[in-house]
Write a protein that holds these residues in place. Structure first.
Motif, PDB file in Angstrom:
ATOM      1  N   GLU A  76      44.599-105.524  15.237  1.00 37.02           N
ATOM      2  CA  GLU A  76      43.777-105.739  16.429  1.00 37.02           C
ATOM      3  C   GLU A  76      44.509-105.436  17.747  1.00 37.02           C
ATOM      4  OE1 GLU A  76      44.245-110.558  16.866  1.00 37.02           O
ATOM      5  OE2 GLU A  76      42.659-109.764  15.592  1.00 37.02           O
ATOM      6  N   THR A  77      45.756-105.002  17.680  1.00 35.30           N
ATOM      7  CA  THR A  77      46.468-104.605  18.896  1.00 35.30           C
ATOM      8  C   THR A  77      46.351-103.103  19.154  1.00 35.30           C
ATOM      9  OG1 THR A  77      48.593-104.198  17.794  1.00 35.30           O
ATOM     10  CG2 THR A  77      48.157-106.456  18.549  1.00 35.30           C
ATOM     11  N   ILE A  78      45.652-102.382  18.256  1.00 35.18           N
ATOM     12  CA  ILE A  78      45.525-100.931  18.364  1.00 35.18           C
ATOM     13  C   ILE A  78      44.071-100.550  18.611  1.00 35.18           C
ATOM     14  CG2 ILE A  78      45.783 -98.737  17.143  1.00 35.18           C
ATOM     15  CD1 ILE A  78      48.076 -99.990  15.574  1.00 35.18           C
ATOM     16  N   TYR A  79      43.867 -99.687  19.605  1.00 35.93           N
ATOM     17  CA  TYR A  79      42.549 -99.139  19.891  1.00 35.93           C
ATOM     18  C   TYR A  79      42.580 -97.661  19.519  1.00 35.93           C
ATOM     19  CZ  TYR A  79      37.981 -98.900  22.026  1.00 35.93           C
ATOM     20  OH  TYR A  79      36.628 -98.771  22.233  1.00 35.93           O
ATOM     21  N   VAL A  80      41.578 -97.191  18.760  1.00 38.57           N
ATOM     22  CA  VAL A  80      41.586 -95.852  18.172  1.00 38.57           C
ATOM     23  C   VAL A  80      40.563 -94.945  18.855  1.00 38.57           C
ATOM     24  CG1 VAL A  80      41.259 -94.550  16.035  1.00 38.57           C
ATOM     25  CG2 VAL A  80      42.259 -96.851  15.946  1.00 38.57           C
ATOM     26  N   TYR A  81      40.989 -93.715  19.131  1.00 37.74           N
ATOM     27  CA  TYR A  81      40.099 -92.649  19.578  1.00 37.74           C
ATOM     28  C   TYR A  81      40.173 -91.529  18.540  1.00 37.74           C
ATOM     29  CZ  TYR A  81      39.743 -94.602  24.297  1.00 37.74           C
ATOM     30  OH  TYR A  81      39.497 -95.421  25.377  1.00 37.74           O
ATOM     31  N   GLU A  82      39.046 -91.229  17.881  1.00 41.69           N
ATOM     32  CA  GLU A  82      38.985 -90.102  16.943  1.00 41.69           C
ATOM     33  C   GLU A  82      38.354 -88.929  17.680  1.00 41.69           C
ATOM     34  OE1 GLU A  82      36.919 -91.169  13.344  1.00 41.69           O
ATOM     35  OE2 GLU A  82      38.673 -92.205  12.556  1.00 41.69           O
ATOM     36  N   ILE A  83      39.010 -87.768  17.632  1.00 38.57           N
ATOM     37  CA  ILE A  83      38.579 -86.606  18.399  1.00 38.57           C
ATOM     38  C   ILE A  83      38.330 -85.425  17.456  1.00 38.57           C
ATOM     39  CG2 ILE A  83      39.170 -85.034  20.286  1.00 38.57           C
ATOM     40  CD1 ILE A  83      39.040 -88.015  21.134  1.00 38.57           C
ATOM     41  N   VAL A  84      37.207 -84.736  17.653  1.00 37.99           N
ATOM     42  CA  VAL A  84      36.847 -83.551  16.883  1.00 37.99           C
ATOM     43  C   VAL A  84      36.573 -82.413  17.860  1.00 37.99           C
ATOM     44  CG1 VAL A  84      35.170 -82.558  15.266  1.00 37.99           C
ATOM     45  CG2 VAL A  84      35.802 -84.969  15.076  1.00 37.99           C
ATOM     46  N   ALA A  85      37.130 -81.227  17.588  1.00 39.09           N
ATOM     47  CA  ALA A  85      36.825 -80.021  18.365  1.00 39.09           C
ATOM     48  C   ALA A  85      35.706 -79.284  17.625  1.00 39.09           C
ATOM     49  CB  ALA A  85      38.058 -79.137  18.492  1.00 39.09           C
ATOM     50  N   ASN A  86      34.526 -79.248  18.204  1.00 40.69           N
ATOM     51  CA  ASN A  86      33.355 -78.651  17.561  1.00 40.69           C
ATOM     52  C   ASN A  86      33.213 -77.179  17.918  1.00 40.69           C
ATOM     53  OD1 ASN A  86      32.111 -81.139  16.401  1.00 40.69           O
ATOM     54  ND2 ASN A  86      32.183 -81.735  18.544  1.00 40.69           N
ATOM     55  N   PHE A 119      41.727-103.857  29.612  1.00 42.46           N
ATOM     56  CA  PHE A 119      42.190-103.353  28.316  1.00 42.46           C
ATOM     57  C   PHE A 119      43.277-104.285  27.787  1.00 42.46           C
ATOM     58  CE2 PHE A 119      44.326-100.312  25.471  1.00 42.46           C
ATOM     59  CZ  PHE A 119      43.230 -99.717  24.865  1.00 42.46           C
ATOM     60  N   SER A 120      43.085-104.819  26.591  1.00 39.12           N
ATOM     61  CA  SER A 120      44.012-105.821  26.065  1.00 39.12           C
ATOM     62  C   SER A 120      44.802-105.345  24.845  1.00 39.12           C
ATOM     63  CB  SER A 120      43.237-107.095  25.706  1.00 39.12           C
ATOM     64  OG  SER A 120      42.288-106.804  24.708  1.00 39.12           O
ATOM     65  N   TYR A 121      44.731-104.066  24.536  1.00 38.99           N
ATOM     66  CA  TYR A 121      45.429-103.534  23.369  1.00 38.99           C
ATOM     67  C   TYR A 121      46.822-103.070  23.749  1.00 38.99           C
ATOM     68  CZ  TYR A 121      40.739-103.642  21.472  1.00 38.99           C
ATOM     69  OH  TYR A 121      39.500-104.060  21.065  1.00 38.99           O
ATOM     70  N   GLU A 122      47.738-103.105  22.791  1.00 33.44           N
ATOM     71  CA  GLU A 122      49.117-102.700  23.031  1.00 33.44           C
ATOM     72  C   GLU A 122      49.343-101.215  22.793  1.00 33.44           C
ATOM     73  OE1 GLU A 122      51.589-105.174  20.583  1.00 33.44           O
ATOM     74  OE2 GLU A 122      50.786-107.014  21.449  1.00 33.44           O
ATOM     75  N   THR A 123      48.477-100.608  21.982  1.00 35.79           N
ATOM     76  CA  THR A 123      48.648 -99.205  21.601  1.00 35.79           C
ATOM     77  C   THR A 123      47.297 -98.510  21.586  1.00 35.79           C
ATOM     78  OG1 THR A 123      50.513 -99.804  20.190  1.00 35.79           O
ATOM     79  CG2 THR A 123      49.509 -97.662  19.794  1.00 35.79           C
ATOM     80  N   VAL A 124      47.306 -97.251  22.052  1.00 38.71           N
ATOM     81  CA  VAL A 124      46.137 -96.389  21.912  1.00 38.71           C
ATOM     82  C   VAL A 124      46.499 -95.355  20.855  1.00 38.71           C
ATOM     83  CG1 VAL A 124      44.591 -94.769  23.038  1.00 38.71           C
ATOM     84  CG2 VAL A 124      45.468 -96.727  24.314  1.00 38.71           C
ATOM     85  N   ARG A 125      45.710 -95.300  19.790  1.00 42.41           N
ATOM     86  CA  ARG A 125      45.959 -94.361  18.694  1.00 42.41           C
ATOM     87  C   ARG A 125      44.934 -93.229  18.779  1.00 42.41           C
ATOM     88  NH1 ARG A 125      46.854 -97.106  13.326  1.00 42.41           N
ATOM     89  NH2 ARG A 125      48.942 -97.119  14.213  1.00 42.41           N
ATOM     90  N   PHE A 126      45.437 -92.025  18.959  1.00 42.57           N
ATOM     91  CA  PHE A 126      44.587 -90.845  18.955  1.00 42.57           C
ATOM     92  C   PHE A 126      44.645 -90.229  17.568  1.00 42.57           C
ATOM     93  CE2 PHE A 126      45.405 -91.430  23.398  1.00 42.57           C
ATOM     94  CZ  PHE A 126      44.234 -91.044  24.014  1.00 42.57           C
ATOM     95  N   LYS A 127      43.466 -89.969  17.003  1.00 43.10           N
ATOM     96  CA  LYS A 127      43.372 -89.319  15.699  1.00 43.10           C
ATOM     97  C   LYS A 127      42.601 -88.022  15.910  1.00 43.10           C
ATOM     98  CE  LYS A 127      42.620 -91.843  12.070  1.00 43.10           C
ATOM     99  NZ  LYS A 127      42.019 -92.767  11.097  1.00 43.10           N
TER     100      LYS A 127
END
Length: 177
Positions: A76-86, A119-127
Motif C-alpha cells: 500500500e506504499t506503492i502507487y502504480v501507473y500502467e502505460i500502453v503506447a497504442n 499524495f501519501s505513497y512512498e513510491t510511484v511504479r511505472f509499468k
C-alpha cells in the motif's frame, strides 16, 4: 410470393451496399523501449515524462498513450501507473514503405506530470507495456521512482564515513612518525 421477392431484393441490395471499399482501421500497441523519468518526485514539482517506443512495422502509426493507475495490491506504499503506447493501422494494407522509416520514436507522455498534494505513497511504479508473452500475459518494463528528495541522513552518513577515513589516515600518518 411478392413479399418473398421483395425481401430477397432488399437483402441483395443491403449486401451489395455493405461492400465497403473504405479504409478499415484496427488498433494495436507499440513496444515501449525506454523512458525519461526523474530520479525522484517532489509533490510541488511538475515533470515532463517522455517515452520511447518501437512501432511493429511501417504500416502502424502512433495513436496515443492509454493507461490506468491504482494502488499496488501487495504494497500500500506503492502507487502504480500502467502505460500502453497504442497504434492504428489498416489491416488490408499489405505493402508499407519500410526502407527509410525509423520505427523508433519518442513522444511526451505528460508535459506537466504532478502528484496530488495529498499524495501519501512512498513510491510511484511505472509499468510500461513492452509486449505479450507466448502465454498471452502482458509484459512490462517496471520503473520505481521514490517520492520525496533523498534523505539528508544518507548524505550525512556518507560525509561521516569520508571524514572517518581522513581521521584514520591522519592517525596512521602520526603513528608512523
Amino acid at each position: 410470393m411478392k413479399k418473398l421477392s421483395l425481401l430477397l431484393i432488399l437483402a441483395l441490395t443491403l449486401v451489395s451496399c455493405n461492400d465497403d471499399d473504405g479504409e478499415n482501421i484496427d488498433f494495436g500497441f507499440a513496444e515501449i523501449t525506454g523512458e525519461d523519468l526523474p530520479e525522484y518526485f517532489e509533490l510541488t514539482e511538475e515533470y515532463e515524462i517522455n517515452v520511447t517506443y518501437e512501432l511493429p512495422d511501417a504500416c502502424h502509426t502512433f495513436y496515443g498513450f492509454t493507461g490506468s493507475n491504482f494502488e499496488d495490491e501487495d504494497d500500500e506504499t506503492i502507487y502504480v501507473y500502467e502505460i500502453v503506447a497504442n497504434t492504428s493501422y489498416n489491416p488490408n494494407e499489405t505493402e508499407c514503405e519500410e526502407e527509410d522509416t525509423d520505427l523508433s520514436e519518442t513522444k511526451t507522455l505528460d508535459e506537466d506530470f504532478k502528484l496530488p498534494a495529498a499524495f501519501s505513497y512512498e513510491t510511484v511504479r511505472f509499468k510500461f507495456l513492452t509486449g505479450v508473452s507466448s502465454s498471452n500475459e502482458a509484459e512490462f518494463m517496471t520503473v520505481d521512482v521514490p517520492v520525496g528528495a533523498p534523505d539528508d541522513e544518507d548524505e550525512d552518513e556518507d560525509e561521516d564515513e569520508d571524514s572517518g577515513d581522513d581521521t584514520d589516515d591522519d592517525s596512521s600518518d602520526e603513528s608512523s612518525n
